[in-house]
Structure formats: C-alpha cells, structure tokens
Design a protein around this motif. Structure first.
Motif, PDB file in Angstrom:
ATOM      1  N   ARG A1309       0.854  11.337  -4.896  1.00  0.00           N
ATOM      2  CA  ARG A1309       1.660  10.351  -5.618  1.00  0.00           C
ATOM      3  C   ARG A1309       2.814  11.080  -6.308  1.00  0.00           C
ATOM      4  NH1 ARG A1309      -0.953   7.886 -10.959  1.00  0.00           N
ATOM      5  NH2 ARG A1309      -2.515   7.134  -9.512  1.00  0.00           N
ATOM      6  N   PRO A1310       4.025  10.549  -6.275  1.00  0.00           N
ATOM      7  CA  PRO A1310       5.141  11.240  -6.942  1.00  0.00           C
ATOM      8  C   PRO A1310       4.861  11.449  -8.430  1.00  0.00           C
ATOM      9  CG  PRO A1310       5.959   9.453  -5.573  1.00  0.00           C
ATOM     10  CD  PRO A1310       4.476   9.343  -5.573  1.00  0.00           C
ATOM     11  N   ALA A1452      -2.453   5.905  12.925  1.00  0.00           N
ATOM     12  CA  ALA A1452      -3.213   7.031  12.362  1.00  0.00           C
ATOM     13  C   ALA A1452      -3.504   6.694  10.905  1.00  0.00           C
ATOM     14  CB  ALA A1452      -2.397   8.309  12.464  1.00  0.00           C
ATOM     15  N   ARG A1453      -4.723   7.004  10.458  1.00  0.00           N
ATOM     16  CA  ARG A1453      -5.104   6.712   9.055  1.00  0.00           C
ATOM     17  C   ARG A1453      -4.744   7.904   8.176  1.00  0.00           C
ATOM     18  NH1 ARG A1453     -11.208   4.555   8.930  1.00  0.00           N
ATOM     19  NH2 ARG A1453     -10.570   4.343   6.751  1.00  0.00           N
ATOM     20  N   THR A1454      -3.938   7.675   7.150  1.00  0.00           N
ATOM     21  CA  THR A1454      -3.505   8.821   6.322  1.00  0.00           C
ATOM     22  C   THR A1454      -4.564   9.234   5.309  1.00  0.00           C
ATOM     23  OG1 THR A1454      -2.558   7.383   4.639  1.00  0.00           O
ATOM     24  CG2 THR A1454      -1.093   8.078   6.423  1.00  0.00           C
ATOM     25  N   GLY A1455      -5.464   8.309   4.945  1.00  0.00           N
ATOM     26  CA  GLY A1455      -6.430   8.648   3.898  1.00  0.00           C
ATOM     27  C   GLY A1455      -5.849   8.484   2.501  1.00  0.00           C
ATOM     28  N   VAL A1479      -0.402   5.657  -4.113  1.00  0.00           N
ATOM     29  CA  VAL A1479      -1.187   5.669  -5.351  1.00  0.00           C
ATOM     30  C   VAL A1479      -2.063   6.916  -5.436  1.00  0.00           C
ATOM     31  CG1 VAL A1479      -2.946   4.457  -6.691  1.00  0.00           C
ATOM     32  CG2 VAL A1479      -1.119   3.179  -5.585  1.00  0.00           C
ATOM     33  N   GLY A1480      -2.630   7.339  -4.315  1.00  0.00           N
ATOM     34  CA  GLY A1480      -3.430   8.561  -4.375  1.00  0.00           C
ATOM     35  C   GLY A1480      -4.343   8.690  -3.173  1.00  0.00           C
ATOM     36  N   SER A1481      -4.947   9.859  -3.043  1.00  0.00           N
ATOM     37  CA  SER A1481      -5.802  10.142  -1.891  1.00  0.00           C
ATOM     38  C   SER A1481      -7.168   9.496  -2.084  1.00  0.00           C
ATOM     39  CB  SER A1481      -5.950  11.657  -1.764  1.00  0.00           C
ATOM     40  OG  SER A1481      -7.139  11.964  -1.092  1.00  0.00           O
ATOM     41  N   LEU A1482      -7.639   8.837  -1.026  1.00  0.00           N
ATOM     42  CA  LEU A1482      -8.966   8.194  -1.078  1.00  0.00           C
ATOM     43  C   LEU A1482     -10.060   9.225  -1.315  1.00  0.00           C
ATOM     44  CD1 LEU A1482      -9.215   5.539   1.734  1.00  0.00           C
ATOM     45  CD2 LEU A1482     -10.219   5.331  -0.511  1.00  0.00           C
ATOM     46  N   ASP A1483      -9.886  10.416  -0.718  1.00  0.00           N
ATOM     47  CA  ASP A1483     -10.888  11.472  -0.855  1.00  0.00           C
ATOM     48  C   ASP A1483     -11.090  11.896  -2.290  1.00  0.00           C
ATOM     49  OD1 ASP A1483     -11.586  11.709   1.648  1.00  0.00           O
ATOM     50  OD2 ASP A1483     -10.626  13.623   2.083  1.00  0.00           O
ATOM     51  N   GLU A1484     -10.010  11.827  -3.068  1.00  0.00           N
ATOM     52  CA  GLU A1484     -10.067  12.356  -4.422  1.00  0.00           C
ATOM     53  C   GLU A1484     -10.598  11.364  -5.427  1.00  0.00           C
ATOM     54  OE1 GLU A1484      -6.585  14.245  -5.947  1.00  0.00           O
ATOM     55  OE2 GLU A1484      -7.627  15.984  -5.200  1.00  0.00           O
TER      56      GLU A1484
END
Length: 1595
Positions: A1309-1310, A1452-1455, A1479-1484
């Motif tokens: 996210r910026p 392609a799924r960016t996650g 908004v942010g990474s799903l993994d995180e």
C-alpha cells in the motif's frame, strides 16, 4: 512468626526496648524486612516457648486453574513476613509498618485484605513476570536478577534445598514441561530467588500434591521460598494433546536486520488456501523451548479464566461496530427509602457584642487588648520564634493598608483601588507576615488571593495557578523580603516569569518598607456586605485551579457559626497545624481566632516533618483548649510518642480533625485515642468535620459531654456503596467500610443530599449523594468564571417529579455522603475522588487503603500513592501509581503488584487497568507534600512518568469489547451479487491501462522480439551511445557502458559459459554481484549463451551467518548449474567464515568474471519462441516466503514496451535509478529498460546513500534529471537524514525543479505519510508537490501500476477503518474519526487489466468494494518456478477464471486486497479515470476477533502513541496480539510506552494487546524494499533472540 509463643508484655524492659528500636528502624526504612526478621528472631530466641510446633502447611491442588495471579504461599495461618508484621501491629498500635503517612491504615481493613488474598491461595495462577534487560533495572541490586538461586533466603538455610529430592536445574523442567510431560512449568527468568523444585509426577486431577517436605530447621529462621517461584511451580500448563502451541517455528537462528529470508523459509509452491499457520508448523509443531513462549503460555492460561461480567449476546449492526453495552444486573441493590427531607442546623444565635465586620473585631482588640497575644510562630526546631500581639497586628495591618492605597505608585497615581485582587505569596513558616498582609488587604478593601510560593519554573500545577491569577485579574503580588530572595530569578536578577502566569508586580511587606499613616488617616471599615472579601484557591479533579470568592458577610457569618459550633471563648489558646492560607487553617486559625481574641500557635509543616510531636508538646506547654490537625498529624504523633513520656493532653476540649470526612480517618482517630488516652486525652474531644472550598464548613462534631456515649459507627457494604446505596454490611466482612460521623449541620444552615450527576434530584434516605448546603456562610462564586459558577453555587434541588423544592439556591459541596440516625452527617468520599467504572462508583481513597493493606512495607512508600481513572475505549479505567522504595527487588515489587490486583478485585469487585511503580521522589508533589494527582495523570497520559515497574491488566477490566464477528456462510452466489450490483447501478470494479498499440514499423526495435537482438542492433546502429553510468558515494561515475561495450562484455561472459562443460542451454545460472554494470553484462551474457539468469543479492561480508543461508537456499532451490560472480565474492564464498555457516564443498561451478579472456562465442543463442523463459525472479515476501517466478521473453518485451509508453522513454532521455537490482520492477529498470528503449540510466546503488545522504538528490540536480525511481527505504533515509538540512542543500545549489516524476517502486500500500513529508520537506529545493508517486507490482505481475507522464494526478480517498475490518469499503470525508487516507497506486500500465474479485466466491465485485486484485496482461509471469513443477498449484494463481461474468479471460491472482473507484478525472483517452487503491497483502493480514486487520494500520497507531517510538511491528501468536516497538529515546522511557501502546490499539482498533516488547532501534528486520519482515521478527521473539529492553505481558 517468631513471636508466636512469646508474650511480649512479659519480656524484660531492655528486650522490649530493643524490639521497639528494631520496629522503628524498619518503619523508617533503615533495615530490610529480612534483616528485621533475623535480628528480631535473635533477640527473642532465648524466650521462645519450647513446645512450639509449626502447623502443617496446607496441601495444594496441583491442577487448579486459579482465578487470579500469583500470591505468596502462606504456610500455616499466614505468610511469615505478613504475619509477623501483623502480630507486631496489633501489639504496638503506635508502630507503623511503613513510612510516615498512614491516613489510610485500618487493622480491620488489613485483616480483610489478608483474608481476601488467602482466599486466592487455593486457586493460584501464575502471572508471567515482565522481562527486563539488565540495564533497564532502574534500581535493584544485581543479585536480585536472574540466575535461579538454590537457597531461598537466610544464610543458614543452604541445606534446605537438598532435602527436597534430586536437584534439577529449572531449565530441565521447563523444557520437559514444554514437550508434553505434565510437569510444572515456569520460566528461568522469573525464578529469581525460588528454590529449584523437583519434577512432580503426573497425577490424576482429584489428588492433592503436597508441597516438598519442610526442612527441619528452627522455624524462625525459615522464610518461605519466593511466592512467585512457588506459584510457578504449582501452575499448570495443560498442553493440547501433549504438545505445546502448534504454530511456533522450531528452527531459529540469529539473524541480522537486513535479511531477506528466514533459513526455514517455505518455498512458494503452496496454494493460498494453506495459510501461514500451516507454514509455521515446521518440525511437527514442536514449539521452541524458550522462556518467552513459556511466559506467553502462562499468559494464555491466565486469560482462560472467565472474565467478569460475561459478555452477553447482542445484535451486530451491519454498518457500525457497537461497544458491548453492559446489561443491568437484576440483583443490583436499589434505594428503597423515602425521599430525604432537608436537614436544618440550629439557629445562629444573636450575640450582642459580635462585631459588624471582621476588621472591626481586629480594631477593637487592637485598641482594648493590645498586649494580648494573637499569634505565636515557631522556628524550624519547634521553639517559639516570635509572638504577635493584637496591638502589633492592628498597627502593622493599618500601615500596610495605607501603603497599598497611597504609596505604591508615583504621587498622583493610585495603583491599587478598593476591589482589586492581590496575590499573597508567603511561605508556610511565616504566619505573622501572612496575617498582616491578609488583614492589611481587608482594611484597604482590596481582595487577597493567597497562593503557594512557587519554587521552580516547572512546579506541579504552576500553569494552573497562572490560570487562577489570570481569571482573578491579579497584577500585584505581596511577599516578604526573605521569600522574594528565595524566588527563582533570571540571570539578570529579575523574578522568573512562571509558566502560564500573568506579569506580576512584586511588593515586599516587611515593616521597614511600610509607611506610617498620617494622624488623620483611618482605614474605612464598613458593615459586612456582599462584596468579595477574599478568594480561596481550589484545584478541581482535572487540575484546574479556580478561585472561590467569599463575601464579607459570608466571612463574618462563617466565623460566627464556627464560634457557636465550637463554643469558642475569648482568651483561649488554639494550636494550628494546618495550612493557614486556606480551608480550616484559615477559617479557624486566622479569621475566627481574631474574632474571638484567641491566641493561635501556628505549627508549620517543616517543623512537623522534623519533630512530629511538636504540636502535642505545644498543647501541653500552652495548656491549649483547641487543636486543629489532620489524620496525618495524629499518625505522626503516635509514631514519635515513645520519645515523650510526660506530655498531657488533658487541657484539650476540642481536637478538630480537618479530614475527618475521609472514610479512613476513623482508624487514625481510634489509634491516636488508644495511645494518648493515658496522657489525659478524653474520647469526647475528638471532633471530625467535613469541609469544602465552596460550601466551607459543612458539618462538625460538637465537643461531647464527659462520660456521654460516643457516637455509633456505620459499617457499610462496599458493593452497596459502589451502586450508590447504603447497606449495612452483613455477609462479607472483607468488603466492609467503617465510617464515623462528622457531627451535625452548621448553625443557620440547611442541607440536603442530591444525585451527584444529572439534575439535582433529591436522594432517598438510603442513597448516597452529594451534600448541598444553603447558608449565608458559604462561597459565592468561582471568581471570573460565571459559567461554572451557576452549576455549583446556584443549585435548586428538585423532587422525584422534577419540580423544584423551593426558591433558595444551594451550593454543591463536592462531598458524597448521607444523613444517618439523629441527623448525623456521614461522608463516604469526595466527588473528585470518584471513579465511575461501568456504571459503578469507586472511591479513590478506598482503593488506596486496600492497596496499602497489602503489606507494602518492602515495596512502596505509604503516603506516595495516586489513584485516578483514564478514559479508554468508552469507559473509565483505574490506574494506580506508587513510588517504589529503592531497596525493593523486582520480584518483591511484582509480587506486591499482583497481590494488589487480587485484593482490589476481591474487595471492590473492580479490575485495575494499570498499576505502575515509579522511582522514589519522582511523582509531582503538592506544596504540602501530597501527590499532585492531576499532574500525575497528565504525565501518565503523556508517557512521561518513567515507571520502573508496570503491570497492565486490560484483559480483566475491558469488558465492553464488541462481540467477535461470526463470518456468515455466503448464502448468495456470485452471480446474484453481480446482478445485485448492476441493479443498484454499480458497475463491475475493473480498470485497464491504454492499449499497447500495434507495432509501428519506424521503430526498428519492435522487430526484435528478444532483448538480445535489441542489444546487438543497438551495438551496430549506435555503438557509442552510453546506456549506463554507475556512480559511487562521491557522485563520481566509476563505470560507464556504451551499447557496444555492453555487447562485448556480454559476449566474453557467454563464451566463458559455453566453454565450460556441464553448463547446457536452458540451465539456470546464479548471478551474484553487487549493484552495478557487471550484473547487467552477466545477465546479457547468460541470454547470449542460452542460459537462464537468476539474480541474487550477494551475502554481507560482515554478517555472513545471517545472509549466506539465503544465498545458499536460492542456489539450491533454483538448481543452478553455475555461479557467475566477482573475484572478491568468490573468495568470500570459499572462506572459513562461510564454511562455518553453510557447506562450501557443494557449491556449483563458480566463474569469476573479473578477468575473462577476450573471446567471442561461436554463436549467439536465439530462443525458438517468445514463450521460453528469459529469467527467474526470486524474492522473499514479508511473511518469509521465498518465491521464484518465471518471466518469459514475451513478458520482458511487453513490460519494457509498456514502461516505455507510460514514461515516454527514448534515446535522448536520462533517468536515475536508486533501487536494488535483484528482483521485481527494480531489476527491470536497472537491467532491461535501457537496452529496450535506448535511454541512459544513471545507476546509484542504494547502500552508497548510507555513507553519502545527498548523493541521490545531488545527482538529480546535477544531471537535471526529469524521471527518477527509488525505494521507500531511500526516501526514508533522505527524509530522516536530510530533513533539517534543506538550507545547506540550497546553499550548495541543489535544485529539484527539474524533476517531473519521482516514482517509488514497491509491492505494498502506498505510504502516504512518507511521500507527503518527503514532498513537503524538499519543496524548498524546487520539488513539485505533484512529482512524487508510487508504482505497484506483485509476484504474479512485476508492474501493474506506474504513474507515468500521462494520466491524471493520483487521487486520495478516505476509508472508514471499521468497515475495512469487515472486508468492506465505506468512503468518508477527510478528518472523519477512524478514517484512513489511501492514495491511488499510480496509473495502470498500458496493456494491463485489473478486476476486483471476492477471494472466496471468485465472483467479480462492484465499484468501491474490497476484494482481491486480479490482473491480466501480456507481461504476467508464467508461473512459479517450482522444483517439482506442481502445475495444479500454479494454475490457481496464474491462470484463474472468474466463477461468473466473463469466464473466458485468464487472470493472475496478486494476493493483494484493494478496490477500484471511478473518479471524476479524465484520462488521456477522455474517459473517466478508474483509480486502483491497494489496501494490503492478504498474506499479511491478521485475523483477530473474526475481523481482518492490516498490520500497517495498527503500527501507524502505535508509532503515533509516543514521541520515543520509532519503528513498530505487530504479529499474532496463538491469537495474542504482540506489538514490538523500537525505542528511540532513553531507556527510562521504555515502560512509559506500555500503557500508551495498549491504549491506542484499544481505542483505535478495539483490540487488546497481549504482549508489548520494547527493543532497541534497528531490531525490526527490514528488507531491501523497506518492508518489515514481521515473520522473522516473530521467530526471533519466540526463540528469545531479540534482547528486548522490556517485555510486558498484559493480563
């Protein structure tokens, strides 16, 4: 324990004296508790009864999960130290067990607290003790810290541990307990003095496990092992299925901060479905055995206890997350009495000789009784210093009045006019000067405002006194010469301007400076009227100081009422220990005494400190009839009374106890009477009274008739009190409050009880309320504050139906109480000490008393304790702050704190939010030595208290959390959602960049499908065009490469690769180079030879152990056939240091490319088609995953073309790159783009910036660069390092007006705050506010957005954070509470399409809905590079179709989660612009309480909590939230951060922090892209490798 069998009264005199001496030493803090017990035992040893036996210790239930924290195991009836001091107390009522202030002591209460604590014994629960770094121990001797000590206390006890069975170090049983055996568990760090315990055999739950046998020692020498150790040994961790917590990684090695990979990282080849927890389950889920995880396990056990009250179910509103509303308990006691009838005092008698005004009384005595003594002042030793007669007092006051009115200005100007306000600044030790000044002002008809002497610029509450002086319009201060000399001065000798004070003119009032009035001048003494006579200051609960104005008639009437109530007679003697500037000290000791010609003996505070008995001696010497004291003075006199054999208090007819309204005064009065009855003190002379600045004297007990029965006490139920009702305590004597009456209402007054909050409704007879008084003898207003005045001084009580009971206004006294039998008034507390928690009222004084009853003798100072409440998350939370004794050990303090928690929980049924101990003498003081509560609270909230110990218990006391969100199964299919959106008029959330366009013939490079062909073409057509310039730290070009040079260097490398046997076409080759042109040449060399390059960051020579394993891992995972590198790195790879970390014998072929022979390859390889792999891009995600993606030749060309179009790059352009060239867009810009577009790239390795901060910005200015690319870490370095040096840069000619676009390359996210502050800081150097923008890429597509030259400016939106947690987007206005600013991640690149998809249903979502970002573009990566080629897994990420809508396109799924919003702006094609917000990474994301949190949001709040917090990071462990904060300030700030971090996360995110870890700057690992490696941090924390300054476990 020692004296159980001894009757002390039967001991010889000298032994009793020795014991008393010891008691004194202990109470003065000259001896430790341990030393005290040893010496005492020694003295008593010969007299011990022979038959004494130790009671058998009670058995403990090994498995009971206790409801509360560790408490001392008490052998027999009670713990040794507490019992000995308790026996001691009852026997010597005059001895105290603490230092001087014992206002709050009550034996009954102490018993109650001990009983309550004993009740917790059976159900013990270990609280994890906070972990401190050695240096952070504020004041505790080294031997109080860690290593577990086998002997538990006294020297002669070293044997004891051997008799307890086989010796075992604590570590062994900690480890065994964690690996599933059910031994008792503990943490080595917490057992500072406990004996190591034998491992207990597993036993069935019902059986009782006896503690180890008691060693056969003389019982008096045996003191128990530390309670905490004992509690730990008994507490039980119930492992699930015999294994510890599931998700702790087992491998953990020391790592540096700049690391891209944990050694146990998982290779990306797993579906997104397998979450991080499965990833962390290495080594069969066996947890790391470390003290941290043991402690967290303890914390979890503590939290498993049921909370009180249980959360009730309630409806979740879809839009708003509501606070849990506590349901009213049906069993709450309610008032049942009739409505109270106002209570009337006896009529104010009319006495013929009462003067028409107070000044008239002084004039009369001055004329007729001039020799009669008015005031005796004492010197510091307690001896009389001078006596002021009524004659002297009158003549000096007249002189002063004359001087004030006539002699201050020049001849014809009068500075003071009647009615002006004047500050009186006199020290407590100089009553004479004060009296003269006060009466001088009355005679001059100016209004005196007595205040305390300011001691320093930073006095506690000094700015508030400034507010008082300002609101009263004071411009002149009267003081004495000595006092003036002592005031703080500026270097020029002027009096300091105090903080917040108006400018004052100082006037000295010593006699020699006063002018004698002319014969004909007489002061004007009018009959008392309603004009203001004087102003008394009063501090409110918030610390505001206001002035209560008292009119002349009120002053006179009050004196008359006091004379009548106290039966004052002419010529009596009064001893006054109180402050004569205000309250009772002023009313009795200065005003009423003059009216009745009483001789006042003033005993200043300083004398009391030096000689606590001085007031008793004065009563004895002067045969005083009345004494005016506080409970503190009673207590001090009791303590010192042993030194005085022959004092007599028989002359006293009234002992007025000024704070008799404090509920805890009753024990002081009883104890004092108990001691001094033998000295002639009569029980009926003790007269408690109740007063307040506004209502003045509310009630006072009249002196009793000798022999008459003493008034009864009220024994009230604490629970009843907390609900505001009066219930006689019957059931539980532990939670009872005993209060004494404060006598009857004052003569001529009318009083009633009204509800303390809301309209002033009359209370019922069994209800506690605020006392309101109507009387001519009360304050009139808060001077200069008309708004506040109305609420307090003009209250008209109303009855139950809301109709006023009459016309007459009452004054609120601020006292809470009730009217008892016989119209006696009882006070149970003050409004300002009221803590309103979850609808129940608690009195701060009651909590102080309970805390002090927990044997604080070793830990805290009795009189130095503050209780207040702070508002956190929609309710009041109770905070207790106390001063810790310098000799208290960490363990003592922690144990005391945990016992206070239990005691308060048990007696008051309320949870504490925070308990803090600060070093001795650090709390702000009031002028007379008490604690300044509002300043203490302010320091706590600002994070400036600097505690040395802290315990937070948010889990216990925060019971109004919203209900966890239950995820509903989606009953609606994706198709319906889509149709629903269309019906609602919402478009599907998708966006696209412009078309890549057809291949135009004129651009020859388009014909070359492959970059290798482009480079060869450039080398032929424009051989001398410089493509690359590499700068060093000095900004000098150390290396350049033209098209032909690059081509030739690539050929050399290709030839070397082709010559080597064993390296075939299509094999992977690792490129291990520092950032530079060698790396670019090696890349093209690999392509020429038909090999697949893999760029890897070289290991750090100073930190091989941390960085080399990552290199090794990528080499192994990529199955590289060969390593191309430099000579220096070749040496490092084969060095001894490297061998210590990895196996260096198994490296693949290493080719040193520094000195290759000039050879050309026989052929240059051309791939058969563009879908072949061009290179592999390996990177470590912030969650610690190593992923390699395959990038085809077609994707390389498409991406380069897309960037060329977006940024308008061509041969004549120059760009500057300050990025790491190892992966993602950084690598593309560094190695590929220039060869494709022909522009010149100036390369700046980011690490050069660390030694030369101005390098990047200087280069931009020097080369007049229009476009530059950097990373967040570069931007942060410049912002932090150059922020204050813009003027210096300007002077050096740095000008950034040339920069058109500065793009931050990132996969997150910026960071709006950072880019904004960068733009703002360097605006002065000409940087356009519009220049800075961000790019966004991910693993599946290296560049999705990039703010180019075209397209509108990035737009910003504000999103409601609460909705984000529910996976929704709700747009709000800027500045809305809980709003989060998000900025667009840059314009979508040409040829790229994105769509927002629900990650669960895989259906498309509508505009402004939050979902996963899916991308379709010719430059998508073709898949993960997995060793086993698990195609089914990669298909999920790279070739996914929507479940509905457009089922043909492959995405392609960016996650990453994000949303698309159509803006009002137009793009280059004239259509409305669709902005993509990441908004942010799903993994995180963290899933807590059923909600989704983005770590960065919590971290932003944490970093804002205190100026000393630098970087912060959060992660979860077994659903506990752990916050790690880097401390930039001094280590003494470390503990200040704990409550602030807890508060801010609770307030802004509705989460309770489980563990707060304070670490040094630079501990949080950050990768080259400037992203935090939170999983690394988590591993290091669990493996106990962080070396934290402080770890707090929130209860």
């Amino acid at each position: 324990m020692a004296e159980r069998g001894v009757d002390v009264s039967a001991l010889p005199q000298e032994v009793r004296e020795q014991l008393a001496e010891l008691d004194l030493e202990l109470s003065e803090g000259d001896i430790t508790q341990k030393g005290y017990e040893k010496k005492r035992a020694k003295v008593l040893a010969p007299y011990l009864t022979q038959t004494q036996n130790l009671a058998p210790p009670p058995a403990y239930d090994a498995q009971s999960p206790g409801p509360s924290s560790a408490s001392a195991p008490e052998p027999g009836p009670s713990n040794s130290s507490s019992s000995s001091s308790r026996h001691r107390r009852t026997r010597h009522p005059h001895r105290s067990s603490g230092t001087r202030d014992e206002r709050y002591r009550s034996d009954i209460h102490t018993e109650a607290v001990q009983a309550a604590l004993a009740k917790h014994k059976e159900e013990k629960m270990a609280l994890p003790m906070p972990t401190k770094r050695r240096s952070a121990y504020v004041q505790s001797p080294v031997d109080n810290c860690t290593p577990p000590d086998s002997s538990s206390s006294s020297d002669d006890e070293a044997v004891s541990s051997e008799s307890t069975g086989p010796q075992q170090s604590p570590d062994t049983w900690i480890n065994s307990s964690l690996h599933g055996s059910s031994t008792s568990s503990s943490a080595s760090s917490t057992l500072s003095h406990g004996e190591s315990r034998p491992t207990q055999a597993p036993q069935p739950q019902s059986q009782q496990v006896p503690p180890p046998p008691t060693p056969a020692h003389p019982p008096h020498s045996h003191s128990q092992p530390s309670a905490l150790a004992e509690a730990f040994a008994q507490a039980r961790i119930d492992p699930v299925g015999g294994v510890g917590p599931p998700d702790v990684p087992s491998q953990a090695q020391a790592r540096g901060s700049r690391v891209d990979l944990p050694p146990n990282a998982v290779v990306r080849g797993m579906s997104r479905g397998q979450s991080r927890s499965s990833m962390m389950e290495t080594a069969d889920g066996v947890p790391v055995s470390s003290r941290v995880s043991t402690k967290i396990q303890q914390l979890l056990n503590t939290l498993k206890r049921p909370k009180r009250p249980p959360l009730s179910e309630y409806f979740m509103d879809d839009q708003e997350e509501i606070v849990e509303v506590p349901q009213a308990d049906p069993n709450t006691p309610k008032p049942e009495g009739r409505q109270i009838i106002p209570v009337k005092g006896e009529p104010l008698g009319v006495v013929s000789n009462w003067p028409p005004a107070l000044q008239a009384a002084l004039a009369r005595w001055g004329a007729t009784q001039g020799k009669s003594p008015a005031l005796t002042a004492l010197d510091i030793t307690g001896k009389p210093l001078y006596t002021l007669t009524f004659g002297k007092l009158w003549s000096r006051s007249v002189k002063l009045a004359y001087t004030l009115l006539n002699k201050l200005g020049t001849k014809n100007e009068q500075i003071l006019k009647p009615g002006d306000r004047v500050a009186l600044v006199y020290p407590n030790s100089d009553p004479g000067m004060f009296w003269v000044a006060f009466y001088g002002c009355l005679l001059a008809e100016v209004i005196p405002v007595p205040i305390e002497v300011p001691l320093s610029r930073k006095d506690a509450g000094s700015s508030q006194v400034g507010f008082l002086l300002g609101s009263c319009g004071v411009g002149l201060a009267l003081t004495s010469e000595i006092c003036l000399k002592g005031l703080p001065k500026t270097p020029t000798g002027e009096i300091l301007q105090f903080k917040g004070w108006p400018r004052l003119k100082w006037v000295v009032t010593d006699s020699k400076y006063l002018t004698k009035p002319s014969k004909d001048w007489q002061p004007h003494i009018p009959t008392a009227n309603t004009d203001t006579a004087y102003i008394e200051y009063k501090a409110s609960k918030e610390g505001t100081v206001m002035g209560v104005a008292v009119s002349k008639v009120a002053m006179l009437t009050h004196c008359q009422a006091l004379s009548q109530a106290c039966n004052y007679c002419e010529g009596e003697t009064l001893v006054n220990v109180l402050d004569f500037k205000k309250d009772m000290g002023l009313w009795h000791g200065v005003l009423t005494s003059v009216m009745n010609r009483i001789h006042t003996i003033s005993v200043p505070y300083a004398v009391m400190k030096a000689c606590p008995l001085s007031w008793v001696q004065r009563v004895h010497i002067h045969k005083a009839r009345v004494a005016l004291v506080k409970c503190r003075d009673l207590h001090w006199a009791m303590m010192a009374h042993r030194d005085q054999r022959d004092t007599s208090l028989a002359s006293l007819r009234m002992l007025i106890v000024a704070d008799g309204a404090n509920p805890w005064s009753v024990s002081s009065c009883d104890a004092f009477l108990n001691v001094f009855q033998a000295h002639g003190l009569k029980p009926e002379v003790i007269c408690p009274c109740a007063t307040s600045p506004e209502a003045m004297t509310v009630a006072i007990r009249r002196p009793g008739v000798p022999g008459a029965p003493l008034p009864a006490r009220a024994i009230l139920s604490m629970t009843g009190l907390s609900h505001g009702v009066i219930r006689v305590n019957t059931e539980d004597k532990n939670s009872a409050l005993t209060v004494q009456d404060v006598g009857h209402v004052m003569p001529g007054a009318l009083m009633c009880i009204v509800k303390p909050d809301g309209p002033p409704m009359l209370c019922k007879t069994d209800e506690i309320g605020e006392i309101v008084v109507n009387s001519r003898a009360g304050g009139n207003m808060y001077y200069g504050l008309h708004g506040v005045t109305k609420n307090t001084f003009e209250v008209i009580p109303v009855n139950a139906s809301g109709t006023p009971i009459g016309e007459i206004p009452f004054v609120r006294s601020g006292l809470l109480g009730f009217v008892g039998p016989g119209s006696l008034i009882f006070v149970v507390g003050k409004n300002e000490g009221l803590l309103l928690v979850s609808g129940r009222r608690h009195n701060a004084d009651d909590l102080v008393a309970t805390a002090l009853a927990v044997e604080p003798v070793k830990t805290v100072y009795r009189g130095r304790i503050a209780v207040f409440s702070v508002t956190v998350f929609y309710d009041e939370r109770i905070v207790i702050v106390a001063e810790q004794r310098p000799d208290a050990s960490e363990e003592d303090s922690f144990q005391w704190m945990s016992r206070v928690l239990q005691a308060i929980d048990s007696i008051h049924q309320v949870g504490l939010y925070c308990l803090a101990l600060v070093p001795a003498n650090t709390l702000p003081k009031t002028p007379l030595g008490g604690i300044h509560i509002s300043d203490t609270k302010q320091l706590f909230l600002e994070g400036a208290l600097h505690p040395c110990n802290i315990l937070m218990c948010p889990h216990t006391c925060v019971t109004n959390m919203p209900k966890p969100r239950q995820k509903q199964p989606v009953g609606v299919g994706p198709a319906s959602i889509m149709v629903g959106n269309l019906v609602a008029g919402k478009r599907i959330a998708q966006a696209a960049g412009r078309d890549l366009g057809l291949i135009e013939d004129q651009d020859l490079v388009r014909k070359h499908q492959f970059l290798t062909e482009a480079l060869q073409w450039r080398a032929q057509t424009d051989p001398d065009h410089t493509l690359y310039v590499l700068l060093n730290a000095k900004g000098v070009a150390v290396c350049t490469a033209t098209c032909v040079q690059l081509h030739k260097r690539a050929e050399k490398i290709a030839a070397a690769l082709m010559e080597r046997s064993g390296i075939n076409i299509g094999e992977n080759v690792v490129l291990l180079y520092p950032p530079g042109i060698d790396l670019i040449a090696a890349f093209y060399g690999c392509l020429y030879a038909g090999c697949i390059p893999v760029t890897v960051r070289p290991p750090h020579p100073q930190n091989l152990s941390a960085t080399l394993p990552t290199v090794r891992m990528i080499i192994d995972v990529s199955k590289a056939a060969c390593i191309l590198t430099t000579q220096v790195l070749t040496k490092i790879l084969r060095s001894k240091e490297a061998a210590a970390t990895v196996n260096i014998k198994t490296w693949p072929i290493i080719i040193d490319t520094d000195d290759l022979p000039r050879k050309r390859p026989p052929t240059i390889y051309k791939p058969p088609n563009a879908e072949m792999i061009a290179y592999l891009d390996f990177s470590v995600s912030t969650t610690g995953m190593l992923t390699g993606v395959k990038i085809s030749h077609a994707a390389v060309s498409a991406l380069c073309r897309s960037i060329k179009l977006q940024c308008e790059l061509y041969s004549s352009r120059q760009i500057t790159i300050c990025l790491d060239p190892y992966c993602g867009l950084g690598f593309v810009l560094w190695c590929l783009a220039s060869v494709y577009s022909g522009h010149q790239s100036i390369l700046i390795p980011p690490m050069e910036l660390e030694s030369s901060l101005t390098l990047w910005l200087g280069t931009l200015s020097q080369y007049r660069i229009r476009d530059t690319f950097c990373s967040y870490s570069v931007m942060e370095l410049c912002t932090k390092g150059l922020g204050g040096q813009t003027d210096m840069l300007k002077a050096r000619g740095v000008n950034l007006s040339c920069v058109r676009s500065c793009v931050v390359v990132a996969e997150e996210r910026p960071r709006l705050a950072l880019t904004h502050s960068f733009s703002k800081l360097f605006k002065d150097l000409g940087l356009s506010m519009r220049a800075v923008s961000t790019a966004f890429g991910s693993r599946v597509n290296l560049a999705i957005c990039l703010q180019g030259t075209t397209g509108p400016d990035p737009s910003t939106v504000y999103v409601d954070m609460k909705s984000l947690r529910h996976d929704r987007v709700r747009l709000v206005e800027r500045g809305a509470p809980q709003s989060l600013p998000l900025v667009e991640s840059g314009t979508i690149l040409p040829g790229v399409r994105v769509i927002i998809v629900n990650p669960e249903t895989r259906g498309p979502l509508g505009d402004s809905h939050l979902g996963e970002i899916w991308v379709n573009s010719p430059h998508n990566a073709t898949g993960y590079y997995t060793i086993y080629g698990e195609e089914n897994l990669q298909a999920d990420h790279f070739n996914t179709k929507l479940s509905f809508g457009d089922p043909q396109t492959l995405w392609a799924r960016t996650g990453y989660l994000g949303f698309v919003k159509r803006t009002e702006l137009t793009d280059s094609s004239g259509d409305r612009h669709d902005a993509l917000f990441v908004v942010g990474s799903l993994d995180e994301t963290l899933e807590l309480r059923g909600l989704r949190y983005h770590p960065i949001d919590i971290e932003t709040s944490v970093s804002r909590a205190h100026r000393s917090i630098g970087e912060s990071a959060v992660f979860t462990w077994t659903n506990l939230l752990v916050v790690v904060a880097e401390l930039c300030g001094s280590e003494q700030d470390a503990l200040d951060l704990v409550p602030l971090v807890t508060n801010v996360v609770l307030e802004e995110h509705h989460l309770i922090v489980g563990v707060v870890v304070i670490v040094d700057p630079g501990v949080i690992p950050i990768n080259s892209r400037g992203e935090k490696q939170r999983m690394h941090l988590r591993d290091s924390f669990l493996a106990d490798q962080l070396d934290p300054i402080y770890v707090a476990y929130n209860m």
